[in-house]
Design a protein around this motif. Structure first.
Motif, PDB file in Angstrom:
ATOM      1  N   ALA A 197       1.010  -1.175   0.149  1.00  0.00           N
ATOM      2  CA  ALA A 197      -0.021  -0.006  -0.024  1.00  0.00           C
ATOM      3  C   ALA A 197       0.946   1.244   0.162  1.00  0.00           C
ATOM      4  N   GLY A 198       0.276   2.456  -0.742  1.00  0.00           N
ATOM      5  CA  GLY A 198       1.344   3.614  -0.742  1.00  0.00           C
ATOM      6  C   GLY A 198       0.548   4.743  -1.110  1.00  0.00           C
ATOM      7  N   LEU A 199       1.234   5.943  -1.144  1.00  0.00           N
ATOM      8  CA  LEU A 199       0.565   7.158  -1.635  1.00  0.00           C
ATOM      9  C   LEU A 199       1.304   7.727  -2.543  1.00  0.00           C
ATOM     10  N   GLU A 200       0.756   8.086  -3.956  1.00  0.00           N
ATOM     11  CA  GLU A 200       1.385   8.644  -5.054  1.00  0.00           C
ATOM     12  C   GLU A 200       0.914  10.005  -5.135  1.00  0.00           C
ATOM     13  N   MET A 201       1.421  11.049  -5.139  1.00  0.00           N
ATOM     14  CA  MET A 201       1.250  12.363  -5.327  1.00  0.00           C
ATOM     15  C   MET A 201       2.085  13.314  -5.905  1.00  0.00           C
ATOM     16  N   ILE A 202       1.396  13.927  -7.234  1.00  0.00           N
ATOM     17  CA  ILE A 202       2.053  14.744  -8.085  1.00  0.00           C
ATOM     18  C   ILE A 202       1.089  16.202  -8.046  1.00  0.00           C
ATOM     19  N   LEU A 203       1.558  17.048  -7.271  1.00  0.00           N
ATOM     20  CA  LEU A 203       0.734  18.251  -7.068  1.00  0.00           C
ATOM     21  C   LEU A 203       0.957  19.375  -8.004  1.00  0.00           C
TER      22      LEU A 203
END
Length: 307
Positions: A197-203
């Motif tokens: 499980a993980g978080l992927e963020m490109i803001l």
């Protein structure tokens, strides 16, 4: 179409991650989605309704086809450069009875021809510079000549550092020029909570929570910006007009690897319209609703390491 000038925060970035880069150079954490060398995607967003010049409400389905292929130009231990020609066709498919009030936008005339150039420079085992650029022409090619449609471009530069085996952080800046120039900061954050499980963020583009069901099956719960700009002739005028919409797709996607060479990704969710720049005479009635996408992709070929 559903358009009005957007808030700059939601402008789509060109590819900021290095998913298409060769494996020896590629940043990214264990468990993230595979690289996509060749992509074919179809999107449908039904139930859009508009009123035109005080007529009855008309209903449309928004359809889009997208294709892109990456071509490696440079591949070494420290540097990789990729060229990505891509094409997009979009239409409003008329669903109501009677005459279509936007018939001049039917027939796959709304098209985008674009060229991406992405490069990544490996500084050391845990640091990278990522540079992306895109030039494109986007408009009603059924009524406008190639030379009549302005050239748009997007440039970005980011620094990405792997803090640990489970965390990456990056900062950068991007500049977009379509019908106006916009400069925005970029923030990248990838984090694994566990082995699956993980978080992927490109803001300001995307936030996604990832669940790895198996080594070949990934589920994402995500929110992603979708922006489109088209140049076209205005109604009853020879002047060039601009139509633009900004949406946020919120929902779930399922990614399935098929062997070592291909895969499929399916998205279903709610497309929330954020802002519009409308064609002349159009009044939005219902601009948000269901959106679904199916994508087929081919994974990049394996590069042999140089000794």
């Amino acid at each position: 179409m559903q358009f009005r000038s957007p808030g700059p925060f939601f402008i789509i970035l060109t590819l900021l991650s290095a998913h298409a880069m060769c494996q020896s150079l590629k940043p990214g954490l264990e468990g993230m989605s595979p690289s996509k060398w060749l992509t074919i995607r179809r999107t449908q967003a039904p139930g859009k309704t508009y009123r035109f010049n005080s007529t009855d409400t008309k209903r449309f389905t928004q359809e889009e086809y997208f294709m892109r292929a990456w071509v490696p130009l440079v591949h070494s231990k420290k540097v990789a450069v990729l060229l990505g020609p891509n094409y997009r066709a979009e239409q409003l498919e008329f669903k109501s009875s009677g005459e279509n009030p936007v018939s001049h936008m039917e027939g796959w005339n709304l098209r985008t021809f674009a060229l991406d150039l992405n490069s990544i420079v490996k500084l050391d085992s845990s640091s990278w510079f990522i540079f992306t650029s895109q030039i494109n022409k986007s408009g009603d090619f059924g009524r406008l000549l190639w030379k009549e449609i302005p050239m748009n471009y997007t440039l970005s530069a980011s620094f990405l550092r792997r803090k640990s085996v489970n965390k990456e952080v990056g900062l950068g800046v991007m500049m977009n020029k379509s019908f106006k120039i916009t400069v925005l900061p970029v923030f990248i954050f990838n984090y694994n909570f566990s082995n699956n499980a993980g978080l992927e963020m490109i803001l300001p583009k995307k936030i996604a929570f990832r669940k790895n069901l198996t080594p070949s099956d990934i589920i994402y719960f995500k929110s992603e910006a979708v922006s489109r700009t088209y140049y076209l002739n205005q109604l009853n005028s020879d002047a060039l007009g601009v139509c633009r919409r900004v949406d946020i797709d919120m929902g779930m996607s399922y990614n399935r690897k098929i062997g070592n060479y291909a895969g499929v990704e399916i998205f279903a969710g709610y497309r929330k319209n954020v802002s519009n720049r409308l064609i002349e005479g159009a009044v939005p009635v219902r601009t948000s609703g269901f959106a679904g996408t199916i994508e087929l992709y081919v994974q990049p070929p394996k590069f042999k390491k140089k000794h």
